[in-house]
Design a protein around this motif. Structure first.
Motif, PDB file in Angstrom:
ATOM      1  N   ALA A 347      75.362  61.770  66.530  1.00  0.00           N
ATOM      2  CA  ALA A 347      75.151  62.617  67.708  1.00  0.00           C
ATOM      3  C   ALA A 347      73.842  63.361  67.546  1.00  0.00           C
ATOM      4  O   ALA A 347      73.242  63.380  66.457  1.00  0.00           O
ATOM      5  N   VAL A 348      73.379  63.983  68.634  1.00  0.00           N
ATOM      6  CA  VAL A 348      72.282  64.941  68.603  1.00  0.00           C
ATOM      7  C   VAL A 348      72.811  66.231  69.203  1.00  0.00           C
ATOM      8  O   VAL A 348      73.520  66.205  70.227  1.00  0.00           O
ATOM      9  N   ALA A 349      72.473  67.382  68.565  1.00  0.00           N
ATOM     10  CA  ALA A 349      73.020  68.666  69.008  1.00  0.00           C
ATOM     11  C   ALA A 349      71.898  69.603  69.427  1.00  0.00           C
ATOM     12  O   ALA A 349      70.811  69.611  68.835  1.00  0.00           O
ATOM     13  N   VAL A 350      72.195  70.418  70.459  1.00  0.00           N
ATOM     14  CA  VAL A 350      71.301  71.480  70.912  1.00  0.00           C
ATOM     15  C   VAL A 350      72.124  72.735  71.132  1.00  0.00           C
ATOM     16  O   VAL A 350      73.361  72.683  71.218  1.00  0.00           O
ATOM     17  N   HIS A 351      71.441  73.878  71.231  1.00  0.00           N
ATOM     18  CA  HIS A 351      72.143  75.120  71.505  1.00  0.00           C
ATOM     19  C   HIS A 351      72.555  75.161  72.973  1.00  0.00           C
ATOM     20  O   HIS A 351      71.776  74.766  73.851  1.00  0.00           O
ATOM     21  N   PRO A 352      73.764  75.646  73.268  1.00  0.00           N
ATOM     22  CA  PRO A 352      74.216  75.632  74.680  1.00  0.00           C
ATOM     23  C   PRO A 352      73.353  76.471  75.611  1.00  0.00           C
ATOM     24  O   PRO A 352      73.319  76.212  76.815  1.00  0.00           O
ATOM     25  N   ASP A 353      72.632  77.458  75.066  1.00  0.00           N
ATOM     26  CA  ASP A 353      71.812  78.319  75.915  1.00  0.00           C
ATOM     27  C   ASP A 353      70.341  77.926  75.933  1.00  0.00           C
ATOM     28  O   ASP A 353      69.517  78.649  76.496  1.00  0.00           O
ATOM     29  N   ASP A 354      69.986  76.825  75.300  1.00  0.00           N
ATOM     30  CA  ASP A 354      68.594  76.388  75.278  1.00  0.00           C
ATOM     31  C   ASP A 354      68.262  75.735  76.620  1.00  0.00           C
ATOM     32  O   ASP A 354      68.726  74.623  76.928  1.00  0.00           O
ATOM     33  N   SER A 355      67.463  76.422  77.433  1.00  0.00           N
ATOM     34  CA  SER A 355      67.174  75.964  78.799  1.00  0.00           C
ATOM     35  C   SER A 355      66.423  74.641  78.835  1.00  0.00           C
ATOM     36  O   SER A 355      66.436  73.940  79.856  1.00  0.00           O
ATOM     37  N   ARG A 356      65.769  74.256  77.747  1.00  0.00           N
ATOM     38  CA  ARG A 356      65.016  72.999  77.725  1.00  0.00           C
ATOM     39  C   ARG A 356      65.932  71.782  77.865  1.00  0.00           C
ATOM     40  O   ARG A 356      65.495  70.707  78.296  1.00  0.00           O
ATOM     41  N   TYR A 357      67.199  71.968  77.463  1.00  0.00           N
ATOM     42  CA  TYR A 357      68.103  70.820  77.450  1.00  0.00           C
ATOM     43  C   TYR A 357      69.317  71.008  78.352  1.00  0.00           C
ATOM     44  O   TYR A 357      70.228  70.174  78.332  1.00  0.00           O
ATOM     45  N   THR A 358      69.322  72.062  79.159  1.00  0.00           N
ATOM     46  CA  THR A 358      70.490  72.319  80.015  1.00  0.00           C
ATOM     47  C   THR A 358      70.776  71.132  80.923  1.00  0.00           C
ATOM     48  O   THR A 358      71.948  70.751  81.120  1.00  0.00           O
ATOM     49  N   HIS A 359      69.733  70.521  81.444  1.00  0.00           N
ATOM     50  CA  HIS A 359      69.922  69.414  82.384  1.00  0.00           C
ATOM     51  C   HIS A 359      70.455  68.139  81.713  1.00  0.00           C
ATOM     52  O   HIS A 359      70.869  67.195  82.392  1.00  0.00           O
ATOM     53  N   LEU A 360      70.439  68.134  80.366  1.00  0.00           N
ATOM     54  CA  LEU A 360      70.906  66.946  79.642  1.00  0.00           C
ATOM     55  C   LEU A 360      72.316  67.104  79.067  1.00  0.00           C
ATOM     56  O   LEU A 360      72.812  66.179  78.406  1.00  0.00           O
ATOM     57  N   LEU A 376      74.951  63.734  73.362  1.00  0.00           N
ATOM     58  CA  LEU A 376      74.196  64.971  73.187  1.00  0.00           C
ATOM     59  C   LEU A 376      75.210  66.109  73.292  1.00  0.00           C
ATOM     60  O   LEU A 376      75.802  66.329  74.362  1.00  0.00           O
ATOM     61  N   ILE A 377      75.444  66.814  72.177  1.00  0.00           N
ATOM     62  CA  ILE A 377      76.462  67.861  72.153  1.00  0.00           C
ATOM     63  C   ILE A 377      75.791  69.222  72.074  1.00  0.00           C
ATOM     64  O   ILE A 377      74.621  69.341  71.711  1.00  0.00           O
ATOM     65  N   THR A 378      76.535  70.248  72.449  1.00  0.00           N
ATOM     66  CA  THR A 378      76.021  71.622  72.357  1.00  0.00           C
ATOM     67  C   THR A 378      76.860  72.378  71.338  1.00  0.00           C
ATOM     68  O   THR A 378      78.086  72.242  71.292  1.00  0.00           O
ATOM     69  N   ASP A 379      76.150  73.154  70.510  1.00  0.00           N
ATOM     70  CA  ASP A 379      76.842  73.917  69.470  1.00  0.00           C
ATOM     71  C   ASP A 379      76.037  75.173  69.168  1.00  0.00           C
ATOM     72  O   ASP A 379      74.819  75.109  68.992  1.00  0.00           O
TER      73      ASP A 379
END
Length: 1061
Positions: A347-360, A376-379
């Motif tokens: 998987a690939v993870a991003v922060h749930p509040d990171d606006s750069r990836y909200t659309h993904l 693409l998961i959020t954590d």
């Protein structure tokens, strides 16, 4: 009395420059050497030379050059080695009827005593119960068991010196003392050493021999090589009870380890699971946290690793593009320092509040190598400010990723095998390749596929296996784990409640933090040497669809019974296969405080000596060893294994570097004790396992530090130097020159006892100390100082501040007894008839002083104490190590603080008169002295000490000048205090015409140094206050020279042609 390391009250001896190699020993001659007139003349000439050198040294110490000041340096010259050659069987008492050698020689002093101590049983608690001073109290300790593979270094010697000093003090005090010796089987280290030896000598690997035959080879190696540590401990004078020596692989320890494993398993604190562990691919075994060296890298760094054909670059961040599925131009770029783990990404993870990836959110990405879809998961654990804010998730090879994967239900993919090669899950193009060879192949593939987005330097911390030098991998393995949370909470609470004391107390913070974040402990090791895990896999006789069925038992029969109960099948129908792994070495070490006393059996030793009174060890073992002892000891025995932990600092060299073989600064204590030539030190390096580059660096560093080898210092000097450093400070910086300085102190004590024994004569009968009440002020003063020393030593031992003890003893022997009392009493002993009282005082100083010294310098104290006359009647201890330690209470009747205070003013007058003599260069003359006091009471103060004042200041008669009387003409004058003036005769003793030019030359020299110092700006780390202190000293010295020149000019005016006597 302030207590400081010895380095604070003796000049540093950084440069060690002997005239030529080490001296050859000569036998002790029992004939006394004749004292010819030529010898006397040479002595006088040598004394005059020393006086000149002392004056020059004084000037050099006071003044510094304008550039960065160099350390004071003192050369050493080889000392004549005297051997004890009287035939003495091992265990027989040493012959002390022969005269003492003229100078202190460690080899003579240390000969024969230790075997006699052991044979007589002085180190056994059973002996100590019979002592008349027995207190009925118990003091017990265990030695931190050193690895059987190696030899003791200076860090171990520090542990031994501290522990033995405490043990010997408690024994002399009358406590029932047990100090348990032992050594650790050191699973990984020992197996590696034996494997290397087998390959070198026989060309075989352990798997070719088989487990049983390999273990026979290890036991044979242990019997042949494992005794070196015991020899080192004996050389250090460690008063261990050797009849209770234990080894963590002996039968008793094996029983304890098995029992502990079974009990922990039955209590639900030990389980088997597939989890990430620290894995050494080179060793093909899990390793403990303490065997992982976290090496910081500033950026790109090339390392040579075992099994890898070329150097590998670390400290680089690789940027990789993960295309967004369904959007040809969209991608998520992630950074990684481990591209070889890309095949294991799930998987690939991003922060749930990171606006750069909200659309993904909720989209899928294409794996850059396989093309498989990854979520693409959020954590919230992702740090958006680091790199691109996107991270790849590899649960099978990263502890942080494993936790995140578990939260999101991701299945791990193991892509690195036990041997460090890539697994079949990576595909044929990578399978079987070394992981770091595969790294380069993956990088090429990324470039070819257009998914490579850059490479940059990246500071990082790289985990290295300290045993093999390989990079540690995190692998999912089915292993046995100890649940630590519950036991850890109890350990933390023990410190918080005060039930367990950590000293120094600042270690409490580390203790609490470690237990607050403790994870479960992997205790499985894929080795053959060690305690085989008492767990069995039921391979036949249970349902095949079930998970693995494991049972635990003290024996196979017990395990079979447990398997029968678990499966509901008769035990005879079940097939059991024992776990081939062994337990982590730290598991058996954690049981040492009670397994060494016979646990799990209810032995008398366990009943009498457990819990231990104290644990003393290095601070680096606080968590990995001490913490685990507390956890398992409390769980298995229901008691804390000890109530206090005393932690000493790490020993570093005088440059502040950690002791390391690759730096060439690791020293065998015996090399400092006996002395060693540089060639031998270099040969030891070559016999080690350093690679050529490390060997060259270590050899060069060793040659720089010890250009002429190491001088013989002796055991007592080494122990005293080690104990002189307080445990409360930072790391201990030890230099051989500091130990050599302590040898000089030993020689001072030696000469003092030779003088005292000669003064006492053959027919001297000691008086009981309680009856000794001297009338002479000087006798009363030295006994008061002796009583004070006993009080301070007692306080130091009670609080375990050994630096206080060493400072106290150094000050008493050197500055009170040798420098003052012995010098003052010499004229008294020349009187006819000789007064008896000073002899009784001399005996008491020797007897009590040596007993105070015995825990720290056991060999020197025994050698000298055995030659003292015995007190009539009562108990006579056969050895100083079981003689009563002087207590402050028993000597309190000697204390006279007011007398000491009065004599301190006399000592100030002595120092002032000596300074005047040095200023006017009065080497032979004994000028008269006048004291003028304004207060009537002060005259009485000096009246009692007029004779010692003249003796100690090397002056003639001392008398008083009436208050208000005019200053005598032609006398040097100095102000001692607001109410006391000192006058020293000059008329007829100095030639002003000769001395004035000399003073002018000295003044010019000092003025130049003052000017240079004024212009000098302190370098970094040089305190401005130190510069100001040096300036003040220079200015004071110049003022004295000006005053002396004024006096000499006055003499010239009054008497143009003075007569020199």
């Amino acid at each position: 009395m302030p207590h400081l390391p010895l380095a604070s009250f003796r000049p540093p001896l950084w440069g060690l420059r002997p005239s030529r190699g080490l001296p050859k020993p000569r036998p002790l001659s029992t004939q006394s050497e004749p004292h010819s007139s030529s010898v006397s003349r040479r002595n006088r000439e040598a004394k005059q030379k020393r006086l000149r050198e002392k004056q020059e040294a004084l000037e050099a110490a006071i003044t510094r050059k304008s550039k960065s000041p160099a350390e004071t340096s003192k050369a050493w010259s080889p000392k004549e080695i005297v051997l004890y050659e009287i035939p003495t069987e091992p265990g027989e008492k040493k012959d002390v009827a022969v005269p003492l050698p003229p100078a202190y020689s460690p080899r003579y002093v240390e000969a024969s005593w230790y075997p006699w101590w052991v044979r007589e049983g002085f180190f056994k608690p059973e002996y100590q119960r019979r002592l008349p001073q027995a207190t009925g109290e118990t003091f017990s300790m265990c030695i931190p068991p050193p690895n059987v593979t190696g030899s003791l270094h200076i860090g171990h010697a520090l542990t031994v010196a501290i522990q033995d000093a405490l043990v010997r003090w408690h024994r002399m005090r009358g406590d029932r003392v047990l100090w348990v010796p032992g050594s650790d089987h050191a699973g990984i280290a020992t197996q590696a050493v034996v494997e290397k030896q087998l390959w070198k000598e026989q060309g075989v690997r352990r798997h070719e021999l088989g487990r049983e035959d390999f273990l026979k080879e290890v036991w044979q190696w242990k019997e042949e090589k494992g005794g070196e540590i015991c020899e080192q401990l004996r050389a250090l004078g460690a008063s261990l009870d050797w009849d209770r020596e234990c080894f963590t692989m002996d039968a008793g320890s094996s029983v304890a380890v098995t029992e502990a494993f079974v009990r922990l398993y039955n209590a639900g604190l030990l389980y088997r699971n597939c989890q990430l562990v620290n894995w050494s691919c080179a060793l093909r075994s899990a390793i403990s946290d303490i065997e992982v060296e976290n090496r910081p890298l500033p950026g790109r760094t090339e390392l040579r690793l075992p099994g890898c054909p070329t150097p590998v670059s670390f400290g680089l961040l690789v940027s990789v593009a993960f295309p967004v599925d369904g959007e040809p131009d969209a991608e998520v770029v992630v950074g990684t320092t481990r591209p070889e783990t890309l095949p294991g990404d799930v998987a690939v993870a991003v922060h749930p509040d990171d606006s750069r990836y909200t659309h993904l959110h909720g989209r899928q990405l294409r794996h850059p190598l396989t093309g498989q879809l990854l979520p693409l998961i959020t954590d919230p654990a992702v740090q958006p400010q680091v790199g691109t804010g996107a991270v790849k998730i590899t649960p099978a090879h990263s502890p942080a990723d494993a936790e995140m994967g578990a939260r999101h239900g991701l299945s791990p993919l193991t892509v690195i095998a036990e041997d460090g090669t890539m697994t079949s899950l990576c595909g044929d193009w990578l399978q079987g390749l070394h992981r770091f060879v595969a790294r380069e192949k993956i990088m090429c593939a990324l470039r070819e596929r257009g998914q490579f987005r850059g490479l940059q330097d990246h500071p990082m911390v790289l985990p290295i296996c300290s045993r093999s030098g390989d990079v540690v991998e995190y692998l999912l393995k089915s292993q046995w784990f100890v649940r630590c949370q519950e036991m850890g909470d109890r350990a933390a609470q023990a410190v918080e409640s005060g039930a367990l004391e950590l000293c120094p107390s600042f270690h409490q913070k580390s203790w609490q933090h470690w237990f607050a974040h403790i994870g479960d402990w992997c205790v499985s090791r894929q080795l053959w040497w060690g305690h085989r895990i008492p767990a069995y896999l039921v391979t036949e006789g249970h349902e095949k669809d079930d998970k693995e069925c494991w049972v635990v038992g003290r024996s196979e029969a017990e395990a079979r019974q447990a398997a029968a109960e678990l499966t509901g099948r008769p035990g005879t129908e079940l097939t059991l296969e024992r776990d081939p792994d062994v337990l982590d070495t730290w598991f058996s070490s954690a049981l040492f405080p009670f397994s060494a006393l016979g646990w799990p059996q209810k032995t008398p030793d366990l009943a009498h000596f457990y819990p231990l009174s104290l644990l003393e060890t290095g601070s680096d073992l606080l968590l990995f060893w001490v913490g685990r002892m507390v956890m398992l000891g409390t769980q298995l025995t229901g008691q804390l294994p000890f109530s206090k932990v005393l932690l000493h600092s790490m020993v570093r060299d005088r440059q502040g570097r950690k002791m390391s073989k690759s730096l060439g600064n690791v020293l065998d204590p015996r090399d400092i004790i006996s002395g060693v030539e540089l060639q031998v030190l270099q040969a030891k390096l070559r016999d080690g396992n350093l690679d050529p580059a490390e060997l060259a660096f270590a050899a060069a560093a060793q040659k720089k530090d010890f250009p002429h080898g190491i001088p013989e210092c002796g055991t007592d000097a080494l122990r005293f130097a080690l104990c002189s450093h307080g445990v409360l400070g930072g790391d201990l910086h030890l230099s051989v020159s500091e130990v050599l300085s302590c040898r000089h102190f030993c020689n001072k004590i030696w000469n003092a006892l030779r003088f005292i024994l000669n003064a006492l004569g053959e027919n001297f009968v000691p008086q009981p100390s309680e009856e000794l009440s001297p009338t002479s002020p000087m006798d009363a003063w030295i006994l008061s100082r002796l009583a004070l020393a006993a009080r301070e030593c007692e306080r130091g031992f009670l609080t375990q501040e050994l630096s206080l003890v060493t400072h106290t003893l150094h000050h008493f022997w050197l500055h009170n007894l040798c420098d003052v009392y012995l010098e003052a009493v010499k004229p008294v002993l020349l009187r006819k008839p000789r007064p008896p009282e000073p002899l009784q005082v001399l005996f008491s100083c020797a007897d009590v002083g040596l007993r105070l010294l015995a825990p720290l310098m056991p060999f020197l104290a025994e050698e000298l104490w055995q030659r003292l006359p015995q007190r009539p009647g009562g108990f006579s201890a056969p050895s100083i190590c079981v003689a009563p330690y002087p207590s402050a209470h028993s000597l309190e009747h000697w204390r006279h603080p007011e007398l000491e205070q009065r004599f301190s003013q006399v000592q100030e007058a002595v120092q002032m008169l000596r300074a005047l003599r040095a200023t006017y260069q009065l080497t032979k003359a004994r000028p008269q002295v006048l004291l003028q006091t304004l207060e009537p009471g002060e005259q009485g103060l000096f009246q009692a000490f007029l004779e010692p004042l003249g003796t100690l200041s090397h002056c003639g008669a001392v008398s008083f000048l009436p208050p208000g009387a005019a200053a005598p003409s032609g006398w040097a004058q100095a102000t001692l205090s607001d109410t006391v003036e000192v006058y020293m005769e000059l008329q007829g003793l100095v030639d002003p015409q000769t001395q004035l030019p000399r003073l002018a030359t000295r003044r010019l020299k000092l003025q130049k140094q003052l000017d240079g110092l004024m212009a000098w700006t302190p370098s970094e780390g040089e305190a401005e206050t130190q510069k100001q202190q040096r300036l003040s000293a220079l200015q004071l010295e110049l003022s004295k020279l000006d005053q002396a020149a004024s006096h000499l000019q006055q003499l010239m005016d009054e008497a143009p042609s003075p007569r020199e006597l």
